[in-house]
Design an enzyme around this catalytic site. Structure first.
Site, PDB file in Angstrom:
ATOM      1  N   ARG A 166       0.716  -1.111   0.143  1.00 15.05           N
ATOM      2  CA  ARG A 166       0.158   0.124   0.144  1.00 15.05           C
ATOM      3  C   ARG A 166       0.912   1.344  -0.112  1.00 15.05           C
ATOM      4  NH1 ARG A 166      -2.075  -3.661  -1.225  1.00 15.05           N
ATOM      5  NH2 ARG A 166      -3.810  -4.909  -0.410  1.00 15.05           N
ATOM      6  N   SER A 249     -11.180   0.817   3.745  1.00 12.45           N
ATOM      7  CA  SER A 249     -10.467   0.444   4.978  1.00 12.45           C
ATOM      8  C   SER A 249      -9.601   1.758   5.459  1.00 12.45           C
ATOM      9  CB  SER A 249      -9.445  -0.805   4.549  1.00 12.45           C
ATOM     10  OG  SER A 249     -10.087  -2.013   4.298  1.00 12.45           O
ATOM     11  N   GLU A 369      -4.990   4.434   6.388  1.00 11.07           N
ATOM     12  CA  GLU A 369      -4.586   4.293   4.882  1.00 11.07           C
ATOM     13  C   GLU A 369      -4.677   5.318   4.086  1.00 11.07           C
ATOM     14  OE1 GLU A 369      -6.119   0.961   1.573  1.00 11.07           O
ATOM     15  OE2 GLU A 369      -5.278   0.090   3.603  1.00 11.07           O
TER      16      GLU A 369
END
Length: 377
Positions: A166, A249, A369
């Site tokens: 990520r 998320s 995130e």
């Protein structure tokens, strides 16, 4: 360039927070995007680009700078150097799920597990989007970038983006700045031609789909099932469902060392993120001197379920603080949702409380995130 009247960012982000910025621009072609960015950068103002607004958490105070909306679209089919593969060159503003739908409809495999992920194609490499064992790093060939410092447009291979879990050199992580200040204009993927049903590679995806290793399934069926799974988790945008008023998320699944993972309860789901670098070493008897050499290579990390940690720190799905309009999703403990009219401060308060409790219980500090603009946790 096209300057437009600023509108509240709460209308343009899936978390539905954010006031109007000082200035707002729209770019609908590659040439417009290059021109707009050049003009904004020459002025020296703070700035950020806005695609689908699905990975952005914006604060309540007006952004003192310029927002550039990337609305460029287009998919170009190109030959690949490898037999049985095809390339797609995609403009940055093209909706990511529409890219996946295009690939699946043309029998191109490699991103079908990324169905239903909101946002634009240009945002996908920035955080190396992934789901169910597939990541864009597996199919990304190159991106076309424009650098802030020079205004130069260049083509950068995927290997030059520092793609990891990520992350990339382009991502603005919470508490840090990108290692490279640039904007993606387009990206190129290389996908495998797969017209007939096939066996699904990857245990994580097979498990999600309920498949045995020998089972075959069509690409369209994979996409259909992934969309259904994401919808059950509130991860497919639906104006009628407040559980989807989120940034997906909110916390990353944590990547920890194997030794730290052993301190967590055995029930906490975990997945190795790299193969054992040297699982077996055979030493010929005639070469054995009584001492085995140390195994080389880095120790693989372990990805652990942040959703499990959140729930087992005492947070049920749908949890909210008293009188707050921010809550955990009723379907997925990783998603912070705006139940209607919540301010960024309410969502930040909930995020801080969850981080504190998980850290106190398990010794792990969860990392957000989304990109945070004008917000502190």
């Amino acid at each position: 360039m096209t300057e437009v009247p600023p509108v509240p960012l709460s209308r343009l982000t899936t978390l539905r927070t954010g006031a109007a910025p000082d200035r707002m621009f729209e770019a609908r072609t590659r040439a417009e995007l290059i021109d707009v960015l050049g003009q904004v950068w020459s002025g020296g103002d703070d700035w950020f680009v806005l695609g689908g607004g699905s990975n952005l958490f914006v604060g309540d105070d007006p952004f003192d700078g310029s927002v550039v909306r990337v609305l460029t679209e287009g998919i170009e089919r190109l030959p690949a150097l490898r037999e049985g593969f095809e390339r797609l060159r995609i403009q940055a503003g093209h909706g990511w799920d529409r890219v996946v739908a295009f690939a699946v409809s043309h029998g191109l495999a490699g991103i079908e597990a990324l169905s239903g992920i909101p946002g634009t194609a240009g945002a996908a490499p920035v955080q190396n989007v992934g789901a169910y064992g597939q990541e864009i790093v597996q199919t990304l060939v190159e991106v076309e970038l424009i650098d802030e410092a020079t205004g130069t447009v260049s083509t950068v291979p995927a290997a030059g983006l520092g793609l990891g879990f990520r992350t990339s050199v382009l991502k603005h992580h919470y508490g840090s700045v990108p290692r490279r200040h640039a904007v993606i204009l387009s990206l190129t993927l290389e996908l495998r031609r797969q017209d007939a049903p096939h066996r699904v590679p990857g245990e994580q995806l097979r498990t999600a789909l309920g498949l045995e290793p020998e089972d075959a399934i069509a690409l369209a069926q994979v996409r259909e099932q992934i969309l259904a799974i994401r919808a059950r988790k509130g991860m497919v945008l639906d104006a009628a469902d407040p559980d989807t008023y989120s940034a997906g998320s909110f916390f990353q699944n944590a990547v920890v060392t194997a030794s730290f993972a052993r301190t967590l309860p055995d029930e906490c789901p975990r997945w190795p993120i790299a193969p054992d670098p040297d699982p077996v070493r055979v030493i010929p008897l005639e070469a054995y001197a009584g001492v085995a050499p140390a195994l080389g290579g880095p120790t693989p990390g372990v990805k652990v379920s942040s959703a499990w940690l959140i729930e087992h720190a005492g947070f049920s799905k749908g949890f909210h603080l008293p009188r707050s309009r921010a809550a955990l999703s009723g379907k997925h403990a990783l998603a912070l949702t705006n139940r209607g009219g919540a301010q960024a401060a309410e969502l930040a308060e909930l995020a801080r409380y969850i981080r504190l409790r998980v850290h106190s219980e398990f010794g792990l500090l969860l990392q957000p995130e989304p990109v945070l603009v004008g917000v502190e946790l």
